[in-house]
Structures are given as structure tokens and as C-alpha cells.
Scaffold this active site. Structure first.
Site, mmCIF file in Angstrom:
data_model
loop_
_atom_site.group_PDB
_atom_site.id
_atom_site.type_symbol
_atom_site.label_atom_id
_atom_site.label_comp_id
_atom_site.label_asym_id
_atom_site.label_seq_id
_atom_site.Cartn_x
_atom_site.Cartn_y
_atom_site.Cartn_z
ATOM 1 N N HIS A 122 48.594 42.352 47.117
ATOM 2 C CA HIS A 122 47.295 42.897 46.701
ATOM 3 C C HIS A 122 46.527 41.758 46.019
ATOM 4 O O HIS A 122 47.133 40.862 45.414
ATOM 5 C CB HIS A 122 47.563 44.037 45.715
ATOM 6 C CG HIS A 122 46.353 44.798 45.285
ATOM 7 N ND1 HIS A 122 45.463 44.332 44.342
ATOM 8 C CD2 HIS A 122 45.886 46.018 45.653
ATOM 9 C CE1 HIS A 122 44.512 45.229 44.143
ATOM 10 N NE2 HIS A 122 44.740 46.268 44.931
ATOM 11 N N ASP A 199 55.176 42.734 41.504
ATOM 12 C CA ASP A 199 54.106 43.729 41.444
ATOM 13 C C ASP A 199 54.716 45.088 41.806
ATOM 14 O O ASP A 199 54.988 45.373 42.964
ATOM 15 C CB ASP A 199 52.997 43.336 42.426
ATOM 16 C CG ASP A 199 51.848 44.338 42.433
ATOM 17 O OD1 ASP A 199 51.997 45.428 41.836
ATOM 18 O OD2 ASP A 199 50.810 44.038 43.043
ATOM 19 N N GLN A 202 53.064 49.923 43.358
ATOM 20 C CA GLN A 202 53.348 50.982 44.330
ATOM 21 C C GLN A 202 54.804 51.440 44.231
ATOM 22 O O GLN A 202 55.083 52.641 44.288
ATOM 23 C CB GLN A 202 53.065 50.487 45.759
ATOM 24 C CG GLN A 202 51.615 50.096 46.018
ATOM 25 C CD GLN A 202 50.679 51.286 46.145
ATOM 26 O OE1 GLN A 202 51.093 52.420 46.376
ATOM 27 N NE2 GLN A 202 49.393 51.035 45.998
ATOM 28 N N LYS A 225 48.248 55.173 39.293
ATOM 29 C CA LYS A 225 48.984 55.521 40.519
ATOM 30 C C LYS A 225 50.220 56.365 40.193
ATOM 31 O O LYS A 225 50.811 56.981 41.069
ATOM 32 C CB LYS A 225 49.412 54.254 41.257
ATOM 33 C CG LYS A 225 48.230 53.411 41.724
ATOM 34 C CD LYS A 225 48.685 52.236 42.543
ATOM 35 C CE LYS A 225 47.691 51.100 42.547
ATOM 36 N NZ LYS A 225 46.529 51.325 43.395
ATOM 37 N N CYS A 364 42.189 45.707 49.496
ATOM 38 C CA CYS A 364 42.422 44.569 48.580
ATOM 39 C C CYS A 364 43.603 43.727 49.057
ATOM 40 O O CYS A 364 44.430 43.291 48.240
ATOM 41 C CB CYS A 364 42.660 45.034 47.138
ATOM 42 S SG CYS A 364 41.228 45.790 46.401
HETATM 43 N N1 PLP Z 1 48.996 45.807 43.260
HETATM 44 C C1 PLP Z 1 49.109 46.742 44.186
HETATM 45 C C2 PLP Z 1 50.238 46.660 45.177
HETATM 46 C C3 PLP Z 1 48.185 47.789 44.248
HETATM 47 O O1 PLP Z 1 48.297 48.716 45.203
HETATM 48 C C4 PLP Z 1 47.143 47.837 43.276
HETATM 49 C C5 PLP Z 1 46.128 48.908 43.301
HETATM 50 O O2 PLP Z 1 45.559 49.220 44.321
HETATM 51 C C6 PLP Z 1 47.077 46.825 42.319
HETATM 52 C C7 PLP Z 1 48.014 45.834 42.335
HETATM 53 C C8 PLP Z 1 45.990 46.808 41.283
HETATM 54 O O3 PLP Z 1 46.316 47.651 40.253
HETATM 55 P P1 PLP Z 1 45.255 48.069 39.130
HETATM 56 O O4 PLP Z 1 44.346 49.050 39.776
HETATM 57 O O5 PLP Z 1 46.069 48.653 38.070
HETATM 58 O O6 PLP Z 1 44.573 46.857 38.646
#
Ligand code: PLP
Length: 406
Positions: A122, A199, A202, A225, A364
Site C-alpha cells: 500500500h 504492515d 489487513q 479496518k 493505493c
Molecule cells: N496498508 C494497507 C495494506 C492498507 O490496506 C491501508 C488502508 O487502506 C493502509 C496501509 C493505510 O492505513 P491507514 O488508513 O490507517 O493510514
């Protein structure tokens, strides 16, 4: 086994209609809906218990502080972190990655040092490392998944050189649903003294996560989420790494003393939490994580595996639908395009008319879109409250799209 009807009844929004149809919410990858217990907790925190935290000695400030600080322990339990002091609250994963980039990596990485990352990341796990590339000459080394969307841990480790200082990797792709064997990557990296950033935005939603077993240095989660409020989140930081970090944002709460000519820092983790935090958001996150742990992460994962298998079968039967990512053990996240058909945005607009909420765009994850050779996909991402009947509604709506656009 989870009683999904009982779970659904806890989500007021799932009872509403959209465009005259019952809502079928399949945009959980972007953000999940909130159960009554989270809404009630937020309401109580503002209506009966609200005050700023850490500063006051009066009753409400004490209650607020206790409720807020208790969430550190909840997050530590949720992630099986060694201590609550290893948890830093954030506004979400984006802030966590920027904290790591600025607080840990920037003072340590020099021109020519490398960060290994996958094209499935992301943007939140890409752009903070681009800052280091632009500002300090750090090199980004990219690893690709195979045709099924699987990421071989060995491919990640093969990309490591003696200049690699960090590996930044997702635990679960928000586009393909691929689960990455981060434990294999982190334990090998650790032997080489390479820092690991995972990360978990998800993964933590869909499966049990154990950061002690994974052996990572940093693991980020995001509240919105996890059936919790937006603007909440947390990052596990291995204590040795936390001790190496310089502060990120400066202001109240993160200091011990401020004078005209010098300033000293509060102890970690407070050293990394400047200003008035998302008090109620964090308290709401605590309620959401307790709710998930009460359901049981294994039970949530089992329910979603059932949805994944059913959706895989039904979507697989549509020979004009290109589903990206065929990993066997993927999460219930399906990104797709329609053969020769309209843009993903048009498809999602038709689905919306049928009450089905999906996301359309690059999610993203533009490096992944480039790798897949597409500019955008539609993504149906399932959560704990979704049902097989909703998969059927999705399939019917897709058939309508096919009739309209083919
Ligand atoms: N990393 C992943 C895999 C995501 O799906 C997302 C959100 O869409 C993010 C990071 C970003 O997270 P946040 O919305 O908390 O900044």
C-alpha cells in the site's frame, strides 16, 4: 462457529437500504463498519467520561486516562506483544510508517543503503521510504509476487544485499488478498541484523496475529479496518528498536522538561505520542479489539475462509471476469476486471445501484497495478458480518454489468 445473524444485528448500518436495496457492504478492505459496542463506547466516552488525558488530577481526567491507557494492554494482548510499553498509539498505519521512517530509519540509513519491499505494498508502506530515497539517497529494491499473487519469502531474502538495512512488507495484500509468510522473512532478516517493518493493516482484521512469533521489529495496525473508529491505530515496536528511535512529532506529552535552551523526552512509548491524542478513537479501538477477541480470531478466520471458498467458486464460474490473485490461502478479498468491459468505476456504479458497495480504483497500490498491467480494478473485500447470500447478490449484480457492458 459464529452466529452471523447475531453478529449482523450488532451493526446498525447493515440494516439500512442503499438505492432501495438492502446494503451489501463489501468494502471492508477500505474501512469496516462498527458494532454497537464500539458506538456505545464512543458515546459513553464523550457523554459521561470525557476529559483530556494524562494532565489532570480531577476525576474525569483520571477516568479518561485509565480508559485510554488500558487500550495499550488490549492491543498488546491482541498482537501478543511482550509488553504494553511496546505499543505506540497512532492515528493509523500511515502515521505509523511515517513515525518509523522519520524516527528510526532516517537517522540510521545513508546514501546507498537499501530497503527491500514488495510491489504489493500500500502507498502507506511505500511513500515514507520514498522520502528517504529523495532526501538521503536510500535505494528501494522491489520484489514481485508470482502469477498467482504469492510472494515467495525466499524471493524477498534473495533481494537482500550487504547494503540492506530494512525490509518493509505487507502481511496481507489489500488488493490480492495474498497472505505473506512474514515470519520466515523476519526471522531470516533478524539473523542478518536487518530491521523488519510489517504492515498488518489487513492481516490483523482477518487472522490471529502474534508479533512475538513473527519476530518483526515493527508491526502496524489501523483501527478503522478493525471495526473501530477512524483516526485510531497502533504500532508494535520491539523495545530495542524503540530505544534507538528519535521522536517524530514534537509538542506536549512527549516531553519530560522544556526550557529555553533544552528539552528532554518522556519515556517511550509516550516519547512518540505528541499532543492531545485521539482519546475517544483509541478507547473505541479498545472496544473493537475486545469485541474481536471475544468472537475469537480463529473463528473469524474460519468464517471468512468459508466466504472466500464460496466467492472463489462463484466468481470463478464467470468466465468473463478476470480475478487478480489466485493464492490458495488468500483472504476473502477479490480484485477483478470485466473482460473488454467498462472502467472499474462504471462497474462499481452499477453494483451500487444494486446496493452492493465495492471499491474501484488503484487501491493505493499503483506499483501493483503496474505489475498487473491494469490501471484500476474493482475490489470486493469481505468482513466477519458478510454472508454467502451476499456473494450471490454480488454475482447477480456482476451478471447485470456483463449484460450492460459486454
Ligand atoms: N496498508 C494497507 C495494506 C492498507 O490496506 C491501508 C488502508 O487502506 C493502509 C496501509 C493505510 O492505513 P491507514 O488508513 O490507517 O493510514
Amino acid at each position: 462457529m459464529l452466529d452471523i445473524d447475531t453478529i449482523r444485528a450488532q451493526f446498525p448500518i447493515l440494516g439500512r437500504e442503499v438505492n432501495g436495496k438492502p446494503l451489501v457492504y463489501l468494502d471492508n478492505g477500505a474501512s469496516a463498519q462498527k458494532p454497537r459496542v464500539v458506538l456505545d463506547t464512543i458515546q459513553r466516552a464523550y457523554a459521561q467520561e470525557y476529559s483530556n488525558v494524562h494532565r489532570g488530577l480531577h476525576t474525569l481526567s483520571t477516568i479518561s486516562t485509565e480508559n485510554y491507557e488500558a487500550v495499550r494492554g488490549t492491543v498488546a494482548r491482541f498482537l501478543n506483544a511482550p509488553s504494553e510499553e511496546s505499543i505506540v498509539f497512532t492515528s493509523g498505519t500511515t502515521e505509523a510508517m511515517n513515525l518509523i521512517s522519520y524516527g528510526w530509519a532516517a537517522p540510521r540509513l545513508e546514501a546507498g543503503d537499501q530497503i527491500v519491499l514488495s510491489v504489493m505494498e500500500h502507498h502507506a508502506n511505500i511513500v515514507p521510504w520514498h522520502f528517504l530515497r529523495e532526501r538521503q539517497g536510500v535505494e528501494l529494491v522491489w520484489v514481485e509476487p508470482d502469477v498467482n499473487g504469492d510472494l515467495d519469502p525466499q524471493a524477498v531474502l534473495d533481494a537482500v544485499t550487504d547494503r540492506t538495512k530494512m525490509i518493509a512488507i505487507t502481511h496481507l495484500s489489500n488488493v490480492l488478498g495474498t497472505v505473506v509468510d512474514v515470519k520466515a522473512i523476519c526471522s531470516a532478516a533478524r539473523e542478518k541484523g536487518i530491521a523488519t517493518v510489517v504492515d498488518g493493516s489487513q492481516a490483523a482484521v482477518h487472522m490471529p496475529v502474534d508479533v512475538s512469533e513473527i519476530g518483526c521489529d515493527f508491526y502496524a495496525i489501523t483501527g478503522h479496518k478493525l471495526y473501530g473508529p477512524s483516526g485510531s491505530g497502533a504500532v508494535f515496536i520491539r523495545p530495542e528498536r524503540m530505544a534507538e528511535m528519535r521522536p517524530f512529532l514534537g509538542g506536549g506529552d512527549m516531553i519530560r522538561e522544556v526550557h529555553r535552551d533544552r528539552v528532554t523526552w518522556n519515556d517511550p512509548p509516550m516519547k512518540f505520542e505528541a499532543g492531545t491524542p485521539g482519546i475517544v478513537q483509541t478507547i473505541g479501538l479498545g472496544a473493537a479489539l475486545e469485541w474481536m477477541m471475544d468472537l475469537g480470531m480463529d473463528a473469524i478466520a474460519a468464517h471468512e475462509r468459508g466466504l472466500r471458498d464460496y466467492a472463489r467458486d462463484r466468481l470463478g464460474g464467470l468466465n468473463w471476469l478476470n480475478v487478480q490473485g489466485q493464492s490458495t490461502e488468500k483472504a476473502a478479498i477479490f480484485s477483478f476486471t470485466l473482460e473488454g468491459a467498462a472502467h472499474a468505476h462504471d462497474i462499481s456504479t452499477v453494483l451500487d445501484k444494486k446496493g452492493v458497495a465495492v471499491r474501484a480504483g488503484h487501491h493505493c497500490a499503483q506499483p501493483l497495478m503496474e505489475h498487473l498491467g491494469v490501471t484500476a480494478t474493482c475490489r470486493a473485500s469481505f468482513g466477519v458480518y458478510n454472508t454467502k447470500q451476499e456473494v450471490d447478490v454480488l454475482v447477480d449484480a456482476l451478471e447485470l454489468c456483463h449484460d450492460l457492458f459486454a
